[in-house]
Scaffold this active site. Structure first.
Site, PDB file in Angstrom:
ATOM      1  CB  VAL A  27     -55.576  38.647  38.846  1.00 41.83           C
ATOM      2  CG1 VAL A  27     -55.813  38.259  37.392  1.00 41.83           C
ATOM      3  CG2 VAL A  27     -55.664  40.166  39.017  1.00 41.83           C
ATOM      4  N   GLY A 108     -46.366  54.438  33.566  1.00 45.61           N
ATOM      5  CA  GLY A 108     -45.714  53.958  32.349  1.00 45.61           C
ATOM      6  C   GLY A 108     -46.342  52.658  31.864  1.00 45.61           C
ATOM      7  CB  THR A 130     -46.685  53.051  42.272  1.00 50.73           C
ATOM      8  OG1 THR A 130     -45.779  54.048  42.755  1.00 50.73           O
ATOM      9  CG2 THR A 130     -48.015  53.732  42.006  1.00 50.73           C
ATOM     10  CG  ASP A 132     -43.764  56.895  44.067  1.00 52.42           C
ATOM     11  OD1 ASP A 132     -43.110  56.689  45.106  1.00 52.42           O
ATOM     12  OD2 ASP A 132     -43.308  56.734  42.924  1.00 52.42           O
ATOM     13  NE  ARG A 167     -25.984  63.522  66.957  1.00 53.77           N
ATOM     14  CZ  ARG A 167     -25.399  62.353  67.132  1.00 53.77           C
ATOM     15  NH1 ARG A 167     -26.046  61.238  66.855  1.00 53.77           N
ATOM     16  NH2 ARG A 167     -24.175  62.285  67.578  1.00 53.77           N
ATOM     17  NE  ARG A 176     -41.573  57.609  40.512  1.00 51.64           N
ATOM     18  CZ  ARG A 176     -41.998  56.705  39.671  1.00 51.64           C
ATOM     19  NH1 ARG A 176     -41.203  56.262  38.724  1.00 51.64           N
ATOM     20  NH2 ARG A 176     -43.214  56.224  39.756  1.00 51.64           N
ATOM     21  N   GLY A 190     -44.992  62.713  63.455  1.00 56.29           N
ATOM     22  CA  GLY A 190     -44.827  63.946  64.240  1.00 56.29           C
ATOM     23  C   GLY A 190     -43.599  64.736  63.863  1.00 56.29           C
ATOM     24  CE  LYS A 218     -41.714  70.953  68.659  1.00 50.80           C
ATOM     25  NZ  LYS A 218     -42.236  70.944  67.306  1.00 50.80           N
ATOM     26  NE  ARG A 261     -39.657  50.021  44.430  1.00 45.03           N
ATOM     27  CZ  ARG A 261     -38.918  50.478  43.416  1.00 45.03           C
ATOM     28  NH1 ARG A 261     -38.718  51.759  43.279  1.00 45.03           N
ATOM     29  NH2 ARG A 261     -38.401  49.656  42.545  1.00 45.03           N
TER      30      ARG A 261
HETATM   31  P1  ATP Z   1     -43.347  53.020  38.463  1.00 45.13           P
HETATM   32  O1  ATP Z   1     -44.426  53.960  38.948  1.00 45.13           O
HETATM   33  O2  ATP Z   1     -42.877  52.133  39.513  1.00 45.13           O
HETATM   34  O3  ATP Z   1     -42.221  53.703  37.728  1.00 45.13           O
HETATM   35  P2  ATP Z   1     -44.320  52.450  35.895  1.00 45.13           P
HETATM   36  O4  ATP Z   1     -45.313  51.495  35.375  1.00 45.13           O
HETATM   37  O5  ATP Z   1     -44.633  53.901  35.708  1.00 45.13           O
HETATM   38  O6  ATP Z   1     -44.077  52.085  37.395  1.00 45.13           O
HETATM   39  P3  ATP Z   1     -42.215  52.593  33.906  1.00 45.13           P
HETATM   40  O7  ATP Z   1     -40.819  52.110  33.953  1.00 45.13           O
HETATM   41  O8  ATP Z   1     -42.478  54.007  33.594  1.00 45.13           O
HETATM   42  O9  ATP Z   1     -42.874  52.147  35.293  1.00 45.13           O
HETATM   43  O10 ATP Z   1     -43.003  51.709  32.821  1.00 45.13           O
HETATM   44  C1  ATP Z   1     -42.957  50.294  32.869  1.00 45.13           C
HETATM   45  C2  ATP Z   1     -42.866  49.753  31.476  1.00 45.13           C
HETATM   46  O11 ATP Z   1     -44.042  50.151  30.728  1.00 45.13           O
HETATM   47  C3  ATP Z   1     -41.711  50.287  30.648  1.00 45.13           C
HETATM   48  O12 ATP Z   1     -40.507  49.596  30.916  1.00 45.13           O
HETATM   49  C4  ATP Z   1     -42.191  50.027  29.239  1.00 45.13           C
HETATM   50  O13 ATP Z   1     -42.039  48.678  28.897  1.00 45.13           O
HETATM   51  C5  ATP Z   1     -43.699  50.320  29.375  1.00 45.13           C
HETATM   52  N1  ATP Z   1     -43.950  51.707  28.963  1.00 45.13           N
HETATM   53  C6  ATP Z   1     -43.765  52.838  29.669  1.00 45.13           C
HETATM   54  N2  ATP Z   1     -44.055  53.925  28.954  1.00 45.13           N
HETATM   55  C7  ATP Z   1     -44.427  53.485  27.732  1.00 45.13           C
HETATM   56  C8  ATP Z   1     -44.813  54.115  26.520  1.00 45.13           C
HETATM   57  N3  ATP Z   1     -44.896  55.446  26.422  1.00 45.13           N
HETATM   58  N4  ATP Z   1     -45.113  53.325  25.462  1.00 45.13           N
HETATM   59  C9  ATP Z   1     -45.042  51.981  25.576  1.00 45.13           C
HETATM   60  N5  ATP Z   1     -44.664  51.331  26.668  1.00 45.13           N
HETATM   61  C10 ATP Z   1     -44.353  52.057  27.733  1.00 45.13           C
END
Ligand code: ATP
Length: 328
Positions: A27, A108, A130, A132, A167, A176, A190, A218, A261
């Site tokens: 970026v 999030g 992420t 995941d 074992r 998650r 495997g 096995k 991670r």
């Molecule tokens: P990971 O997949 O690693 O958990 P993530 O981005 O989903 O990453 P979160 O902890 O869920 O991680 O979200 C990161 C930040 O985004 C939160 O700490 C918060 O500041 C913001 N956030 C998450 N959900 C909301 C929401 N519903 N409204 C506003 N801000 C949010």
């Protein structure tokens, strides 16, 4: 309007993942290339609220492409979930004449960015970071490839011990609520069985499979258990259950934990992050907002954030079939 974007901020938010630094670098360098100003925001949305900003140029991101974690730090920020918190963040961005931001994170972080855009009309683009690989609309998230390679390397080592002592190992991996890490690393290493939340096969089927495995000659077995799997309450309960019902097995548990991670990103994650960073800045320049950069069939795509956060990516059924065939 495209020409209005002159200054772009970049932040990492939520859990860290390997390759985030490569995305930050991309970026920043793309901004430099396009003669846009670039600002780094430290500690995710917390730093946005507090004005923890730093002007960046192409040289500010030297020697970070190979580093795990995030040089900008990441944070979970409760205040950003409130209207007042987001208002403070908006004021900080305006004070520093920032026109748009790129957020590297998960569901999030994208939800927060979307809300922010709805409230203030502020342009935002997301880059999926992420391990995941659970974000809808992209075949890969940044960090997933590194994580599965870390898991495969660890299981290869565990297998040495497992086969030396005849074992059975239960290896718990991250992910998650989804089983992408378990399924991919399980096939790659495997594993004899792979337990994922998307497919509850039950304890009986696990026992049958282990009995068959023993009968077929096995001498050792590796069972991968996704952390969100519901076959047992947890991996230790699985061990107890199997020891009780199949005393022929000498069972051990290994929870891989946070090593998954960390670490230097794979070439795949570095390239993906570099491509996504360029696409994110280009999208903002073209006047786009509320998109996540994704990758499908090797091509970069822009996915509406609303869609990206609407559900998790489904498990790959074809890979489940491959895994079933490989474990016969
Ligand atoms: P990971 O997949 O690693 O958990 P993530 O981005 O989903 O990453 P979160 O902890 O869920 O991680 O979200 C990161 C930040 O985004 C939160 O700490 C918060 O500041 C913001 N956030 C998450 N959900 C909301 C929401 N519903 N409204 C506003 N801000 C949010």
């Amino acid at each position: 309007m495209a020409s209005e974007i002159k200054k772009i901020a970049v932040l990492t938010s939520g859990g860290d993942s390997p390759g985030m630094n490569a995305a930050i670098r991309s970026v920043v360098r793309t901004c430099a290339y396009m003669e846009l100003e670039c600002v780094a925001i430290y500690r995710g949305y917390q730093g946005m609220i507090e004005g923890d900003f730093k002007e960046m140029d192409a040289r500010s991101v030297n020697n970070i492409i190979n580093k795990g974690g995030t040089v900008l730090k990441s944070a979970r920020c409760e205040e950003f979930r409130t209207k007042e918190g987001r208002q403070k963040a908006y004021e900080q961005l305006r004070k520093h004449n920032i026109d748009a931001f790129v957020v590297i994170g998960g569901n999030g972080s994208f939800t927060g960015a979307l809300l922010f855009n709805k409230e203030f009309g502020f342009p935002v683009i997301g880059i999926p970071g992420t391990i995941d690989n659970d974000i809808l609309g992209t075949s890969y998230t940044i960090g997933f490839d590194t994580a599965i390679n870390t898991v495969v390397e660890a299981i290869d080592k565990i297998r040495d011990t497992a086969s030396s002592h005849n074992r059975l190992f239960f290896v718990e991996v991250m992910g998650r609520d989804v089983g992408h890490i378990a399924l991919n690393a399980g096939v790659g290493a495997g594993a004899e069985e792979i337990l994922i939340p998307e497919q509850n096969l039950g304890l009986e089927r696990l026992l049958d499979s282990l009995k068959r495995s023993k009968k077929s000659g096995k001498s050792s077995s590796i069972v991968i258990v996704a952390e969100g799997d519901k076959t047992g309450k947890n991996v230790f309960e699985l061990k107890e259950y199997v020891e009780e019902h199949l005393p022929i097995y000498d069972v051990r548990v290994s929870v891989l934990g946070h090593i998954q991670r960390g670490g230097s990103p794979t070439c795949f994650d570095r390239v993906l992050a570099s491509r996504m960073g360029v696409k994110a800045v280009e999208a903002l320049r073209q006047g786009k907002s509320n998109y996540m950069v994704g990758i499908r069939d090797t091509k970069l795509v822009l996915v509406p954030i609303e869609e990206a956060i609407s559900a998790h990516t489904a498990i790959d059924e074809e890979l489940i079939r491959v895994s079933d065939i490989m474990t016969t």
